[in-house]
Write an enzyme that holds these catalytic residues in place. Sequence first.
Site, PDB file in Angstrom:
ATOM      1  N   GLY A 204       0.779  -1.250   0.000  1.00  0.00           N
ATOM      2  CA  GLY A 204       0.000   0.000   0.000  1.00  0.00           C
ATOM      3  C   GLY A 204       0.802   1.288   0.000  1.00  0.00           C
TER       4      GLY A 204
ATOM      5  N   HIS B  36      -1.375  14.193   7.933  1.00  0.00           N
ATOM      6  CA  HIS B  36      -1.727  12.795   8.208  1.00  0.00           C
ATOM      7  C   HIS B  36      -2.832  12.794   9.266  1.00  0.00           C
ATOM      8  CE1 HIS B  36      -0.111   8.530   9.475  1.00  0.00           C
ATOM      9  NE2 HIS B  36      -1.099   8.436   8.622  1.00  0.00           N
TER      10      HIS B  36
ATOM     11  N   SER C 136       0.727   6.220  12.343  1.00  0.00           N
ATOM     12  CA  SER C 136       0.159   5.015  11.737  1.00  0.00           C
ATOM     13  C   SER C 136      -0.207   3.984  12.807  1.00  0.00           C
ATOM     14  CB  SER C 136       1.169   4.398  10.767  1.00  0.00           C
ATOM     15  OG  SER C 136       1.497   5.335   9.768  1.00  0.00           O
TER      16      SER C 136
ATOM     17  N   GLY D 285      -5.052   4.816  15.676  1.00  0.00           N
ATOM     18  CA  GLY D 285      -6.470   5.055  15.953  1.00  0.00           C
ATOM     19  C   GLY D 285      -7.196   6.069  15.087  1.00  0.00           C
ATOM     20  N   LYS D 286      -6.636   6.484  13.932  1.00  0.00           N
ATOM     21  CA  LYS D 286      -7.355   7.464  13.098  1.00  0.00           C
ATOM     22  C   LYS D 286      -8.627   6.860  12.516  1.00  0.00           C
ATOM     23  CE  LYS D 286      -3.857   8.341  10.478  1.00  0.00           C
ATOM     24  NZ  LYS D 286      -2.953   7.473  11.253  1.00  0.00           N
TER      25      LYS D 286
ATOM     26  N   SER E 174      -2.028  -6.277   8.365  1.00  0.00           N
ATOM     27  CA  SER E 174      -2.949  -6.654   7.288  1.00  0.00           C
ATOM     28  C   SER E 174      -4.010  -5.561   7.144  1.00  0.00           C
ATOM     29  CB  SER E 174      -3.587  -8.018   7.570  1.00  0.00           C
ATOM     30  OG  SER E 174      -4.198  -8.051   8.832  1.00  0.00           O
TER      31      SER E 174
ATOM     32  N   GLY F  60     -15.523   4.080  21.296  1.00  0.00           N
ATOM     33  CA  GLY F  60     -16.718   4.929  21.356  1.00  0.00           C
ATOM     34  C   GLY F  60     -16.647   5.956  22.472  1.00  0.00           C
TER      35      GLY F  60
ATOM     36  N   ASN G 253     -14.295   7.645  23.399  1.00  0.00           N
ATOM     37  CA  ASN G 253     -13.492   8.824  23.061  1.00  0.00           C
ATOM     38  C   ASN G 253     -14.375  10.029  22.728  1.00  0.00           C
ATOM     39  OD1 ASN G 253     -11.150   7.373  23.472  1.00  0.00           O
ATOM     40  ND2 ASN G 253     -10.954   6.763  21.316  1.00  0.00           N
TER      41      ASN G 253
HETATM   42  N1  LIG Z   1      -6.695   1.007  23.368  1.00  0.00           N
HETATM   43  C1  LIG Z   1      -7.154   1.607  22.289  1.00  0.00           C
HETATM   44  N2  LIG Z   1      -6.801   1.122  21.078  1.00  0.00           N
HETATM   45  C2  LIG Z   1      -7.268   1.754  19.987  1.00  0.00           C
HETATM   46  C3  LIG Z   1      -8.128   2.896  20.078  1.00  0.00           C
HETATM   47  N3  LIG Z   1      -8.414   3.303  18.818  1.00  0.00           N
HETATM   48  C4  LIG Z   1      -7.778   2.447  17.985  1.00  0.00           C
HETATM   49  N4  LIG Z   1      -7.083   1.510  18.677  1.00  0.00           N
HETATM   50  C5  LIG Z   1      -6.298   0.392  18.098  1.00  0.00           C
HETATM   51  O1  LIG Z   1      -5.229   0.909  17.329  1.00  0.00           O
HETATM   52  C6  LIG Z   1      -4.995   0.088  16.178  1.00  0.00           C
HETATM   53  C7  LIG Z   1      -4.932   0.933  14.930  1.00  0.00           C
HETATM   54  O2  LIG Z   1      -6.099   1.699  14.795  1.00  0.00           O
HETATM   55  P1  LIG Z   1      -6.473   2.428  13.428  1.00  0.00           P
HETATM   56  O3  LIG Z   1      -7.705   3.246  13.699  1.00  0.00           O
HETATM   57  O4  LIG Z   1      -6.567   1.434  12.335  1.00  0.00           O
HETATM   58  O5  LIG Z   1      -5.167   3.330  13.187  1.00  0.00           O
HETATM   59  P2  LIG Z   1      -4.824   4.409  12.048  1.00  0.00           P
HETATM   60  O6  LIG Z   1      -4.247   5.577  12.743  1.00  0.00           O
HETATM   61  O7  LIG Z   1      -6.012   4.639  11.184  1.00  0.00           O
HETATM   62  O8  LIG Z   1      -3.672   3.652  11.211  1.00  0.00           O
HETATM   63  P3  LIG Z   1      -3.047   3.893   9.734  1.00  0.00           P
HETATM   64  O9  LIG Z   1      -4.054   3.406   8.731  1.00  0.00           O
HETATM   65  O10 LIG Z   1      -1.810   3.042   9.772  1.00  0.00           O
HETATM   66  O11 LIG Z   1      -2.680   5.331   9.548  1.00  0.00           O
HETATM   67  C8  LIG Z   1      -6.096  -0.953  16.154  1.00  0.00           C
HETATM   68  O12 LIG Z   1      -5.576  -2.170  16.639  1.00  0.00           O
HETATM   69  C9  LIG Z   1      -7.130  -0.406  17.093  1.00  0.00           C
HETATM   70  O13 LIG Z   1      -7.869  -1.419  17.691  1.00  0.00           O
HETATM   71  C10 LIG Z   1      -8.497   3.365  21.381  1.00  0.00           C
HETATM   72  O14 LIG Z   1      -9.224   4.340  21.553  1.00  0.00           O
HETATM   73  N5  LIG Z   1      -7.978   2.681  22.449  1.00  0.00           N
HETATM   74  O1  LIG Z   2       0.575   4.148   4.243  1.00  0.00           O
HETATM   75  C1  LIG Z   2       0.243   2.991   4.542  1.00  0.00           C
HETATM   76  O2  LIG Z   2       0.744   1.991   4.067  1.00  0.00           O
HETATM   77  C2  LIG Z   2      -0.857   2.775   5.525  1.00  0.00           C
HETATM   78  C3  LIG Z   2      -1.064   3.925   6.386  1.00  0.00           C
HETATM   79  O3  LIG Z   2      -2.088   4.567   6.336  1.00  0.00           O
HETATM   80  C4  LIG Z   2       0.033   4.328   7.273  1.00  0.00           C
HETATM   81  O4  LIG Z   2       1.004   3.586   7.416  1.00  0.00           O
HETATM   82  O5  LIG Z   2      -0.086   5.429   7.868  1.00  0.00           O
HETATM   83 MN   LIG Z   3      -1.975   6.354   7.814  1.00  0.00          MN
END
Ligand SMILES: Nc1nc2c(ncn2[C@@H]2O[C@H](COP(=O)(O)OP(=O)(O)OP(=O)(O)O)[C@@H](O)[C@H]2O)c(=O)[nH]1
Ligand SMILES: O=C([O-])CC(=O)C(=O)O
Ligand SMILES: [Mn+2]
Length: 603
Positions: free
Chosen positions: A209, A237, A259, A262-263, A375, A501, A503
Amino acid sequence: MTSQLDTLNRWVDDVARLTQPDSIHWCDGSDAENRALIAQMERDGTLIALNPETHPNCWLHRSHPSDVARVEHLTLVCTKNKEDAGPNNHWMEPAEAHAKIDALFAGCMRGRTLYVVPYCMGPIDSPIARCGVEITDSPYVVANMRIMTRMGAPALARIERESAEAAARGEQPAFVKGLHSIGELDPEKRFIMHFPEELTIKSIGSGYGGNALLGKKCHALRIGSFQAKSEGWLAEHMLIVGIENPQGETHYVAAAFPSACGKTNLSMLIPPEGYRAKGWKVWTIGDDICWMTPGEDGRLWAINPEAGYFGVAPGTSKSTNPNALATIQRDTIYTNVAVTADNQPWWEGLPGTPVTDWQGRPYDPKNGPAAHPNSRFTVSARQCPSWSAQAEAAQGVPISAIVFGGRRPSLVPLVFEARDWAHGVLVGAAMGSETTAAATGAVGVLRRDSMAMKPFCGYNYGDYFAHWLSFDRPGAQLPKIFHVNWFRKGADGKFLWPGFGDNLRVLEWIIDRCKGEAGAQDTPIGFVPGKRDLHLEGLDLDDQALDTLLGVDAAGWNAELADIGRYLDSFGARAPAALKAEQRRVADALARDEAPVRKAVAG
Ligand SMILES: Nc1nc2c(ncn2[C@@H]2O[C@H](COP(=O)(O)OP(=O)(O)OP(=O)(O)O)[C@@H](O)[C@H]2O)c(=O)[nH]1
Ligand SMILES: O=C([O-])CC(=O)C(=O)O
Ligand SMILES: [Mn+2]
């Protein structure tokens, strides 16, 4: 034919001469084209059909086991002057970089098709949106780009129109050129190179990706941030989420977390039961990238340049992110997940058991998790139950609050508010987080990740901080800036805050602070809510946990500020004096006061 399309045609010809494909296919983005590509990938094993009854039109892709995440050490920013890339980037001199990577591209598409993928980052009619063209030899990349961007004929038409306009002004064409090949999928022959001064990306040796879908991190963040600096906007980001209160007002919040921090989860949050009953609603604009520009009213207006989600699968479940789970029941490409006996996608956090792991082996816990920790699913944003039609608004949405956050097991409170813009920029610049599986390398190491842009800022961080500070100017109506930490741990190593939730309780305080309607405690690190300033009804949180979550440990923060000072110094003369002054102001306030005085302030 306009001059810009001449430029495009010439570039495609040059690339074809170098890479020697068997054939060239210009992508129009149509359903028929997509169906044909999918059928071809199913035949050659690139995609495996999942259970059509439970997951219609869903596919599994298994990447090469050495190609499962972004590779920061092989990701280069190639500016003429090394200083312009900054110590935050790996750098190579542009001529040397082109020579090195072109040697790898030579003949690399023999026996393959070269796909020309025109795309638009952002709503097709948005003045904030920008176009690019990716050339790739991977049909998997084409299928993913079709979900993640506005890809095909409308994007090509916009490029054509903008070309004519640029030519009329006597300017060069302004679309981003991205050249990608999976090459030999050899980690020794892998590079992700950016030439921001040439609006050019070259990526070889990876199909993953962030390394291969060039519209995403390469264009929308690395090249985008460079363009944003010269044009006066911000490429970040960040997720964008709309919070609708029971009175029907919607406030938009943009939040930068590194990354896998939690976004996606926050952007699709489902309000806790009590909030839902009162009429709170959450609307998703974007889950990863935000382009913001000052509007005529002085506010920052934001678009999500993407059209889909490339989300982390593990941990996505009915209890954590039901909206995401509902989104990915159909028309989804899964990468490196496990499968169950009845051929459903599976990952850690879901009920049931896997039979086959992400590499296609019979599942054996001895081999580690069944699904790769990084994944992912690729899915159209419109399939999300909380998708907001405002995601298509050409002018974007006005941002009320900017939130920074990271994985901080200790020290950093659940939430605090910066005193003003300059303090907020310091808070963003000082962000730290434990590393995750989203990039190769050790996991769980604390590192500074300013604005969650460490892997993505396409120029010197010192100049980037100065660019952020520059938005504070007469007439600006800037959002307030906050910092959150969902990942604070107790002595038992468990998370203290329920997260997900719940949050929304923190977002409610943030929005109320923006409206001047919530109280706080004034501390040297900023405004921290007192226990009674947050709505915590129905939560199972003991007093001691709450004290930890909302506490400010003076000794710990003194050390933190000293470390932030050293970090800013690492950017040498490029670190803005105003930011260093801000660091000294906070450090002095802390030093004056061993046990920070907390003064309650009204909203
Ligand atoms: N403990 C906890 N874990 C969280 C929370 N929000 C997300 N997570 C965990 O963090 C991990 C990544 O969450 P994503 O929301 O996919 O993260 P992201 O920032 O979108 O990641 P990228 O796509 O890599 O940029 C997952 O395993 C979630 O379960 C939270 O409020 N508390
Ligand atoms: O860029 C990627 O491969 C996935 C992503 O969102 C990150 O790592 O922040
Ligand atoms: Mn990302």
